[in-house]
Design an enzyme around this catalytic site. Structure first.
Site, PDB file in Angstrom:
ATOM      1  N   PRO A  87      21.449  -4.199  -3.085  1.00 54.71           N
ATOM      2  CA  PRO A  87      20.613  -4.889  -2.090  1.00 54.71           C
ATOM      3  C   PRO A  87      19.564  -3.971  -1.472  1.00 54.71           C
ATOM      4  CG  PRO A  87      22.939  -5.344  -1.702  1.00 54.71           C
ATOM      5  CD  PRO A  87      22.868  -4.260  -2.748  1.00 54.71           C
ATOM      6  N   GLU A 127      32.269  -2.149  -2.060  1.00 58.85           N
ATOM      7  CA  GLU A 127      31.221  -1.885  -1.062  1.00 58.85           C
ATOM      8  C   GLU A 127      30.066  -1.088  -1.657  1.00 58.85           C
ATOM      9  OE1 GLU A 127      31.010  -3.256   1.931  1.00 58.85           O
ATOM     10  OE2 GLU A 127      32.839  -4.289   1.349  1.00 58.85           O
ATOM     11  N   ARG A 154      13.518 -13.829 -22.562  1.00 57.91           N
ATOM     12  CA  ARG A 154      12.601 -14.953 -22.806  1.00 57.91           C
ATOM     13  C   ARG A 154      11.170 -14.501 -23.060  1.00 57.91           C
ATOM     14  NH1 ARG A 154       9.928 -17.184 -18.738  1.00 57.91           N
ATOM     15  NH2 ARG A 154      10.245 -19.356 -19.323  1.00 57.91           N
ATOM     16  N   ASP A 193       3.775 -19.588 -17.149  1.00 59.55           N
ATOM     17  CA  ASP A 193       4.756 -19.643 -16.076  1.00 59.55           C
ATOM     18  C   ASP A 193       4.246 -19.005 -14.790  1.00 59.55           C
ATOM     19  OD1 ASP A 193       6.751 -20.935 -17.500  1.00 59.55           O
ATOM     20  OD2 ASP A 193       7.573 -19.069 -18.311  1.00 59.55           O
TER      21      ASP A 193
END
Ligand code: SAH
Length: 244
Positions: A98, A132, A170, A185
């Site tokens: 994160p 963690e 992709r 896209d």
């Protein structure tokens, strides 16, 4: 290119890699090569003892467990030795976290390119955290880049790794049924980097709502103009920071 995934749960990846059109990127071609060659390392195989323990409690106290540095280090070193023996150039060591930089189209494109300026794309070693997180000393010693898939916390880095693999797969030539489709896209700088326009399919009238008439008229210049205008309006409304 080759991706090495370090994970405690390699079995999570199979359904993603075997379903839908992106599976073509992971399958062996007629000559045995793969567009995206994925190898898994089970972190526990690099741990000591009968229990093959890879986690321990944090110094300083607090909840949860941390991944220990030594099994991770042995695992990365073993992958690097294998790659070196195959003559693959050194590659980035990516930790999903994160606290990393947000995963964006430009990063995906960098990994997706079959060839870089040195003639070959080495891919990357991808580390899926759990608990963690990881002992910081391992991160300081081995990790070259940290990548986040958004401002929220998952229980592991496997879903972020799958997100990167899917996005890279992709973009490989011959994977999407229409090689042009990814160019249209959202976020693609080769058109405008803006968000995608709305799409409509049959029937022409659905529950009283008609398809915008311009899309039925067959005038391609008008259709392109309409789509371009829609991309701008949607980007202005949803993500104004993407506008030039
Ligand atoms: N203590 C950490 C969260 C650990 S979550 C913190 O507060 O930042 C356990 C693992 O899941 C992480 O090591 C990472 O590999 C993965 N992870 C969780 N959320 C993620 C996200 N948004 N992006 C990328 N990886 C994530």
């Amino acid at each position: 290119m080759r991706f090495d995934i370090i994970t405690l749960f390699p079995e999570l990846f199979a359904p993603m890699m075997q379903s839908g059109i992106i599976r073509r990127a992971f399958e062996a071609r007629a000559d045995g090569s793969k567009a995206v060659d994925v190898h898994f390392s089970q972190l526990r195989d690099f741990a000591d003892g009968n229990y093959r323990r890879i986690d321990d409690r944090p110094f300083g106290g607090g909840p949860g467990m941390l991944m220990m540095a030594e099994p991770l280090a042995r695992c990365v070193e073993s992958i690097q030795a294998e790659r070196a023996a195959l003559g693959i150039p050194t590659c980035p060591v990516i930790l999903f976290s994160p606290i990393g930089q947000a995963l964006k189209h430009a990063v995906v494109e960098r990994f997706a390119k079959a060839n870089d300026e040195h003639g070959s794309n080495p891919g990357a070693i991808l580390i899926c955290g759990r608990y963690e997180g990881l002992d910081q000393r391992f991160i300081d010693t081995f990790v070259t880049e940290q990548i986040s898939i958004g401002d929220f916390v998952l229980s592991g880095g496997e879903i972020p790794a799958m997100a990167l693999l899917d996005a890279v797969a992709r973009l490989q030539p011959g994977v999407l049924s229409d090689d042009q489709s990814h160019i249209q896209d959202s976020f693609n700088p080769s058109i405008d980097g803006l968000l995608d326009h709305p799409h409509y399919t049959r029937p022409e009238v659905w529950r009283g709502q008609s398809v915008p008439p311009v899309l039925i008229g067959g005038n391609h210049a008008e259709i392109n103009k309409w789509r371009e205008a829609q991309r701008k309006v949607i980007t202005q409304n949803q993500r104004p920071e993407l506008l030039p």
